[in-house]
Scaffold this motif. Sequence first.
Motif, PDB file in Angstrom:
ATOM      1  N   UNK A 202      56.903  46.619  37.093  1.00 41.32           N
ATOM      2  CA  UNK A 202      55.478  46.439  36.801  1.00 41.32           C
ATOM      3  C   UNK A 202      55.016  47.169  35.548  1.00 41.32           C
ATOM      4  N   UNK A 203      55.925  47.868  34.865  1.00 39.87           N
ATOM      5  CA  UNK A 203      55.535  48.611  33.662  1.00 39.87           C
ATOM      6  C   UNK A 203      55.947  47.829  32.412  1.00 39.87           C
ATOM      7  N   UNK A 204      55.146  47.973  31.362  1.00 37.08           N
ATOM      8  CA  UNK A 204      55.467  47.268  30.115  1.00 37.08           C
ATOM      9  C   UNK A 204      55.999  48.268  29.091  1.00 37.08           C
ATOM     10  N   UNK A 205      57.195  48.029  28.556  1.00 36.34           N
ATOM     11  CA  UNK A 205      57.731  48.950  27.548  1.00 36.34           C
ATOM     12  C   UNK A 205      56.897  48.908  26.256  1.00 36.34           C
ATOM     13  N   UNK A 206      56.975  49.950  25.457  1.00 35.83           N
ATOM     14  CA  UNK A 206      56.252  49.956  24.184  1.00 35.83           C
ATOM     15  C   UNK A 206      56.779  48.866  23.253  1.00 35.83           C
ATOM     16  N   UNK A 207      56.005  48.577  22.207  1.00 33.04           N
ATOM     17  CA  UNK A 207      56.491  47.580  21.243  1.00 33.04           C
ATOM     18  C   UNK A 207      57.456  48.244  20.248  1.00 33.04           C
ATOM     19  N   UNK A 208      58.039  47.412  19.440  1.00 36.35           N
ATOM     20  CA  UNK A 208      59.052  47.846  18.478  1.00 36.35           C
ATOM     21  C   UNK A 208      58.563  49.009  17.599  1.00 36.35           C
ATOM     22  N   UNK A 209      57.338  48.890  17.092  1.00 36.04           N
ATOM     23  CA  UNK A 209      56.799  49.898  16.165  1.00 36.04           C
ATOM     24  C   UNK A 209      56.716  51.279  16.836  1.00 36.04           C
ATOM     25  N   UNK A 210      56.277  51.259  18.080  1.00 33.23           N
ATOM     26  CA  UNK A 210      56.125  52.522  18.821  1.00 33.23           C
ATOM     27  C   UNK A 210      57.493  53.207  18.980  1.00 33.23           C
ATOM     28  N   UNK A 211      58.479  52.425  19.418  1.00 33.43           N
ATOM     29  CA  UNK A 211      59.819  52.988  19.657  1.00 33.43           C
ATOM     30  C   UNK A 211      60.443  53.474  18.339  1.00 33.43           C
ATOM     31  N   UNK A 212      60.215  52.681  17.305  1.00 30.43           N
ATOM     32  CA  UNK A 212      60.742  53.029  15.975  1.00 30.43           C
ATOM     33  C   UNK A 212      60.167  54.374  15.503  1.00 30.43           C
ATOM     34  N   UNK A 213      58.856  54.515  15.679  1.00 23.65           N
ATOM     35  CA  UNK A 213      58.153  55.745  15.256  1.00 23.65           C
ATOM     36  C   UNK A 213      58.733  56.959  16.003  1.00 23.65           C
ATOM     37  N   UNK A 214      58.915  56.815  17.320  1.00 28.04           N
ATOM     38  CA  UNK A 214      59.402  57.957  18.106  1.00 28.04           C
ATOM     39  C   UNK A 214      60.869  58.238  17.779  1.00 28.04           C
ATOM     40  N   UNK A 215      61.669  57.184  17.645  1.00 24.18           N
ATOM     41  CA  UNK A 215      63.098  57.392  17.361  1.00 24.18           C
ATOM     42  C   UNK A 215      63.269  58.122  16.023  1.00 24.18           C
ATOM     43  N   UNK A 216      62.451  57.762  15.042  1.00 25.47           N
ATOM     44  CA  UNK A 216      62.518  58.446  13.730  1.00 25.47           C
ATOM     45  C   UNK A 216      62.156  59.922  13.904  1.00 25.47           C
ATOM     46  N   UNK A 217      61.117  60.163  14.695  1.00 22.45           N
ATOM     47  CA  UNK A 217      60.665  61.534  14.942  1.00 22.45           C
ATOM     48  C   UNK A 217      61.795  62.356  15.588  1.00 22.45           C
ATOM     49  N   UNK A 218      62.436  61.780  16.601  1.00 16.46           N
ATOM     50  CA  UNK A 218      63.510  62.507  17.309  1.00 16.46           C
ATOM     51  C   UNK A 218      64.670  62.798  16.361  1.00 16.46           C
ATOM     52  N   UNK A 219      65.005  61.815  15.539  1.00 16.24           N
ATOM     53  CA  UNK A 219      66.130  62.016  14.610  1.00 16.24           C
ATOM     54  C   UNK A 219      65.808  63.143  13.626  1.00 16.24           C
ATOM     55  N   UNK A 220      64.554  63.179  13.168  1.00 14.53           N
ATOM     56  CA  UNK A 220      64.160  64.242  12.235  1.00 14.53           C
ATOM     57  C   UNK A 220      64.227  65.602  12.926  1.00 14.53           C
ATOM     58  N   UNK A 221      63.716  65.672  14.145  1.00 14.12           N
ATOM     59  CA  UNK A 221      63.679  66.952  14.880  1.00 14.12           C
ATOM     60  C   UNK A 221      65.070  67.448  15.270  1.00 14.12           C
TER      61      UNK A 221
END
Length: 278
Positions: A202-221
């Motif tokens: 019943x949950x909707x995953x985030x869209x591509x842009x959201x995941x991309x933004x977070x993945x970039x953040x994690x890689x930087x950190x």
Amino acid sequence: MKHIYLNLKRFDIPKEYGGVNNIASPGEWGKYIVENTKDQLNKYDKNEIEFVMYFPEAHLLGAISALNENSILQIGCQSVFREDTANGGNFGAFTTNRTGNAMKAIGCTGTIIGHCEERKDKAGILSEAGVTDTDAVNRILNKEIKAAIAAGLHVLYCIGESADEQKNWQEVLSKQLSIGLDGVDKSKIAIAYEPIWAIGPGKTPPDREYIEKIAKFIKTETNGLPVTYGGGLKVDNAKMLASIPEVDGGLIALTRFQGEIGFYPDEYLEIIKTYMGK
Ligand SMILES: O=C[C@H](O)COP(=O)(O)O
């Protein structure tokens, strides 16, 4: 290199007990899953993709015993205790706790630590003492990660923000990473990003842009650790997720989110096929 992780949570519990398992008898369930996936998984190239399945402890031996020699598939446990045995130290006085050395000794190669369900459990224990302290939860997870690595296990470290934490996601994820991975050998770590608000039926995953933004953040950190996405990963979105360059793979749990929800080996293989495009 891609990574496909599978968290089998407590999907072994039969339907008559309120669980989702209608694929195998509880005693055979771990073995059944490995036997019904290993041949298809072995068709993939080890240098191209890694597969790890994280089982509840009762099913580890069944799952490990069903592996072929030189199997691409690896078996892991669901977190480890923050302390362990040592020569001249604790000899195994750990009633109820699953230590890293115990898991390594039976053939596990990795463990999943910091899943939001584990974080919730630890936060719940603290709240019994009237304490709300997510930093303390991260510190306990840090000890578990170090214990796992000391035992020779690879760690999939899960992070993610709740719906309430979405407004300050950077601060939340940054603390999960900095405290959780403080002093840790990063070569043994991959990250699973799971927005808590996107997990389960019943949950909707985030869209591509959201995941991309977070993945970039994690890689930087994290100086470029592998980042996988989990939370509602299914056949419908596997292709989209595979096309995000910053995302190095996925963390699957349920394969069917509607009707007879649960984990089904053939649907898991279908998700991988879609993800890999072959
Ligand atoms: O560990 C896996 C995640 O909690 C994702 O769960 P889900 O695929 O059932 O949403």
